[in-house]
Write a protein that holds these residues in place. Structure first.
Motif, short mmCIF file in Angstrom:
data_model
loop_
_atom_site.label_atom_id
_atom_site.label_comp_id
_atom_site.label_asym_id
_atom_site.label_seq_id
_atom_site.Cartn_x
_atom_site.Cartn_y
_atom_site.Cartn_z
N LYS A 47 0.85 -1.19 0.00
CA LYS A 47 0.00 0.00 0.00
C LYS A 47 0.88 1.24 0.00
N LYS A 48 0.39 2.29 -0.66
CA LYS A 48 1.21 3.49 -0.85
C LYS A 48 0.46 4.76 -0.47
N ILE A 49 1.23 5.78 -0.13
CA ILE A 49 0.72 7.14 0.01
C ILE A 49 1.85 8.08 -0.42
N MET A 50 1.61 8.85 -1.45
CA MET A 50 2.60 9.76 -2.00
C MET A 50 3.93 9.05 -2.27
N HIS A 51 5.01 9.43 -1.58
CA HIS A 51 6.35 8.91 -1.87
C HIS A 51 6.69 7.66 -1.06
N TYR A 52 5.72 7.13 -0.31
CA TYR A 52 6.02 6.10 0.67
C TYR A 52 5.14 4.87 0.49
N SER A 53 5.68 3.71 0.86
CA SER A 53 4.92 2.47 0.72
C SER A 53 5.18 1.55 1.91
N SER A 54 4.29 0.59 2.07
CA SER A 54 4.40 -0.36 3.18
C SER A 54 5.56 -1.33 3.00
N SER A 55 6.16 -1.34 1.80
CA SER A 55 7.30 -2.22 1.55
C SER A 55 8.63 -1.59 1.96
N GLN A 56 8.60 -0.31 2.29
CA GLN A 56 9.81 0.40 2.67
C GLN A 56 10.03 0.37 4.18
#
Length: 213
Positions: A4-13
């Protein structure tokens, strides 16, 4: 598991947040991901100070803990790479929103600007020590005068970083995030962000591994 993502960020990071105030930005990301297991959120203040200075602090911290966030208080951006928890860890994204050295003189005064620059310089130097391969350091900062006098990009270059991208910042892209003052008589109150941008920095490229502007 779905990413899942929001703007420049994701749950995989693997994400590190530095200098959090009421932790509403951290909580915004966690809610977008549906988990905070990939996040570490830190503040310079003690937990008691957070609860005292921010009306939403207690609720935000409780929700983050329920979502699995690692929360660490008393983390100085200038020495964080040697912190017991952070030392030896590496992150895909290291985020510092609206860094500020506190109110000593008017914002346009050269000495006040130098104080801010020292804060950012120390943060960038430490962040690069715990930045993962192909990771990015993000600093969101006002771009109008006198804040442009901080010369964020120059400070990054001095720290051995290059700019990957500079994108306009709009608070409404982060539901629930309310930027708050962390110092002075208006501590805990919001402030206008005006013209702001997120500066994305990476380690200087080796060969063709990373493209910088």
């Amino acid at each position: 598991m779905e990413v899942k993502k929001i703007m420049h960020y994701s749950s995989s990071q693997k994400i590190l947040l530095v200098g959090e105030g009421d932790f509403s930005f951290s909580l915004c990301l966690a809610k977008a991901f549906g988990t905070a297991a990939n996040m570490a959120a830190t503040s310079l203040d003690s937990e008691d100070s957070i609860l005292h200075n921010y009306s939403s602090g207690s609720t935000n911290l409780d929700e983050l803990e329920e979502l699995g966030c690692t929360i660490v208080h008393g983390v100085d951006a200038h020495t964080m790479s040697e912190h017991t928890f952070l030392k030896g860890n590496h992150f895909d994204r290291i985020i510092f929103n609206f860094p500020h050295a506190g109110f000593t003189l008017p914002e346009h005064h050269w000495f006040q600007i130098e104080l801010h620059q020292d804060l950012v310089r120390g943060f960038l130097g430490n962040a690069r020590e715990i930045l993962g391969e192909n990771g990015e350091i993000h600093v969101t900062h006002k771009t109008s005068y006198p804040f442009n006098k901080w010369e964020i990009e120059k400070l990054a270059n001095e720290a051995g970083l290059c700019i990957v991208e500079k994108v306009p910042f709009y608070r409404w892209n982060y539901p629930g995030y309310i930027n708050k003052r962390g110092h002075g008589p208006k501590c805990g109150r919001t402030f206008p962000v005006g013209e702001s941008a997120t500066f994305k920095f990476a380690l200087d490229p080796v060969g063709e591994e990373k493209t910088c502007l």
